[in-house]
Design a protein around this motif. Structure first.
Motif, mmCIF file in Angstrom:
data_model
loop_
_atom_site.group_PDB
_atom_site.id
_atom_site.type_symbol
_atom_site.label_atom_id
_atom_site.label_comp_id
_atom_site.label_asym_id
_atom_site.label_seq_id
_atom_site.Cartn_x
_atom_site.Cartn_y
_atom_site.Cartn_z
ATOM 1 N N PRO A 46 4.454 8.716 -7.715
ATOM 2 C CA PRO A 46 5.858 9.133 -7.803
ATOM 3 C C PRO A 46 6.000 10.488 -8.485
ATOM 4 O O PRO A 46 5.198 10.838 -9.348
ATOM 5 C CB PRO A 46 6.486 8.040 -8.655
ATOM 6 N N ASP A 207 1.567 3.416 -5.996
ATOM 7 C CA ASP A 207 2.450 4.076 -5.040
ATOM 8 C C ASP A 207 3.885 4.033 -5.556
ATOM 9 O O ASP A 207 4.267 3.105 -6.264
ATOM 10 C CB ASP A 207 2.350 3.373 -3.682
ATOM 11 N N GLN A 208 4.679 5.049 -5.163
ATOM 12 C CA GLN A 208 6.055 5.075 -5.657
ATOM 13 C C GLN A 208 6.906 3.931 -5.126
ATOM 14 O O GLN A 208 7.904 3.578 -5.724
ATOM 15 C CB GLN A 208 6.714 6.409 -5.325
ATOM 16 N N ASN A 209 6.494 3.334 -4.012
ATOM 17 C CA ASN A 209 7.265 2.230 -3.462
ATOM 18 C C ASN A 209 6.761 0.859 -3.893
ATOM 19 O O ASN A 209 7.339 -0.150 -3.527
ATOM 20 C CB ASN A 209 7.272 2.299 -1.938
ATOM 21 N N THR A 210 5.668 0.834 -4.637
ATOM 22 C CA THR A 210 5.155 -0.433 -5.132
ATOM 23 C C THR A 210 6.208 -1.080 -6.018
ATOM 24 O O THR A 210 6.830 -0.411 -6.831
ATOM 25 C CB THR A 210 3.877 -0.200 -5.949
#
Lengths: 241, 258
Positions: A46, A207-210
């Motif tokens: 991120p 990951d930024q979407n984790t």
């Protein structure tokens, strides 16, 4: 009437100087390039305004993929008398020692050949009970490809890749992830141990979407074994973004 | 590629050594080198990733009780991170494969001074949760928006002091900015003064408690930690959701996102 004679000029351009320049540039790029190391999961970190640079040496990187699987990568300060290979061998010894304390009826033991194979691994994430089986694959023909295939699991969703991790707040009964981290902290490489104490030695890469509960699980596990300070890997962005 | 030119001078005297001119064409060599350079240029990773250092409290239960009492003070701001949900369900909605962060916040205790209560009516009436976004500054006016504006309002005292220091730094109050050495010195002096302001006990400072639903993304956690850094917040902690927090979030979602 004399015709104007056009002097015949050679079109040959001397490329020697050009070649010199290109070779110099090539040398520069060859020497400065650091190749992206192959990682078991691709994550986009991120963006953040933090400008602290990531530590290159004496750092344990915890790679978390979006499904919550965990891999470890260890980078050593190779200037000291601990090479990465030597360090990983010592680490495997240490972690199997810790593992065998709680798994007395099913201890794991590694042969010298297996330890050697382990020392060559960049990042590792295999349950200890399966580690021997995984490391033995290297002796087969096309061992490297077989090892990679093993990690992918051949489509079996229950295939054990990643270091086993679970919610656990009992420090005396650590899960395997905590065992690895403990083994790192107890290693005889003083530089690594002090970096872990400072908080610069443990870096979580996700990951930024984790989703938060996956990252929280890793952070909670670290808190349980009193590693309260650590870093999160981020990418740079401007303060105004 | 390479050519050898021979002077076939007929007028040369016999027995004289023939002059040879050797030229090697380097063009293919340059071509190949350029290709290799391109390869190495594309393979290098010049950008190193950055890190964000965080320190969490120990996991022991005793500490948590202390934090809870600290959290119930009036100057506490609780920020709850969440992800945007699909309309009418609890599933996480994504835009172009990215999770959209949603931020909730409330001041003081959940449900205000009286507490939230158990009955559905009191929960709906006393729910002091508000929704916000990560917006950053307005491009034209440079004014803070979204959650940043709320944090800045709460941390006004510290930020005015910090802005004074920034002006002092820009006008050379911490030393000349002409030379590189001078700049470094001034930067050090500024950092020291700024950290003093952040820790000054006489200024009114908020305590920010960061909580997150399991569905919120890791990216939004990093964003909220960034906001702490941007707005010079010295006291913040990452905590677990309490029952009251979850009740308020669910109540809010039921009323606003149907």
């Amino acid at each position: 009437m004399g015709r104007v004679k056009i002097a015949k000029k050679s079109t040959f351009i001397d490329m020697t100087a050009m070649s010199d320049v290109t070779v110099l540039l090539l040398t520069f790029f060859m020497l400065t390039s650091t190749f992206l190391s192959k990682e078991p999961a691709t994550v986009i970190t991120p963006p953040s305004v933090s400008t602290e640079k990531v530590q290159e040496t004496n750092v344990v990187q915890v790679l978390v993929n979006p499904e919550g699987k965990v891999w470890l990568t260890m980078n050593n300060d190779t200037s000291s008398n601990w090479s990465n290979e030597k360090m990983r061998m010592a680490l495997l010894d240490k972690v199997s020692e810790i593992y065998n304390e709680t798994h007395k009826n099913k201890p794991v033991n590694f042969t010298e050949a297996q330890k050697y194979t382990f020392s060559k691994l960049g990042s590792f994430g295999v349950p200890l009970a399966k580690m021997g089986e995984y490391l033995d694959l290297v002796n087969q023909p096309e061992g490297q490809t077989k090892m990679d295939k093993w990690l992918e699991g051949d489509g079996d969703p229950n295939h054990p890749t990643g270091i086993p991790i679970s919610w656990n707040d009992n420090e005396s009964n650590p899960n395997e992830f905590q065992m690895w981290m403990k083994a790192m902290r107890q290693s005889s490489n003083e530089n690594l141990v002090s970096a872990i104490k400072d908080g610069t030695g443990v870096a979580i890469k996700a990951d930024q979407n984790t989703s938060f509960d996956i990252v929280h699980l890793v952070m909670d596990n670290l808190q349980t074994i009193h590693m309260n300070k650590f870093t999160l890997l981020t990418a740079l962005k401007g303060a105004e973004d | 590629m390479a050519e050898v030119q021979q002077n076939t001078g007929g007028d040369g005297k016999k027995g004289q050594q023939k002059k040879m001119q050797i030229r090697v064409d380097f063009t293919p060599m340059v071509d190949m080198n350029m290709l290799l350079i391109t390869f190495f240029m594309l393979c290098t990773t010049m950008i190193k990733s950055q890190t964000l250092t965080i320190a969490l409290p120990s996991n022991e239960k005793v500490d948590n009780v202390e934090n809870m009492s600290q959290a119930s003070e009036d100057d506490a701001v609780t920020i709850i991170l969440d992800a945007k949900r699909k309309a009418g369900s609890m599933e996480v909605d994504t835009v172009n494969g990215k999770v959209v962060p949603v931020v909730y916040y409330y001041f003081g205790k959940p449900g205000g001074p009286e507490g939230l209560g158990d009955a559905p009516e009191t929960i709906a009436a006393r729910n002091n949760l508000q929704e916000s976004e990560f917006l950053g500054n307005d491009e034209k006016s440079g004014k803070a928006r979204g959650i940043r504006e709320i944090i800045q309002q709460r941390n006004k005292d510290v930020l005015t002091e910090i802005n004074k220091l920034k002006e002092k730094y820009a006008s050379g109050g911490f030393g000349s900015l002409e030379t590189k050495e001078g700049r470094e010195k001034a930067q050090l002096a500024y950092d020291e003064a700024a950290s003093k302001v952040r820790k000054d006990e006489n200024l009114k400072k908020p305590v920010i408690i960061i909580k997150s639903t399991p569905q919120a993304s890791f990216g939004s956690l990093v964003s909220v930690l960034d906001e702490m850094q941007i707005n010079s917040i010295s006291k913040y902690q990452i905590d677990n959701m309490t029952k009251a927090d979850s009740v308020m979030v669910i109540d809010y979602q039921n009323r606003h996102h149907k």
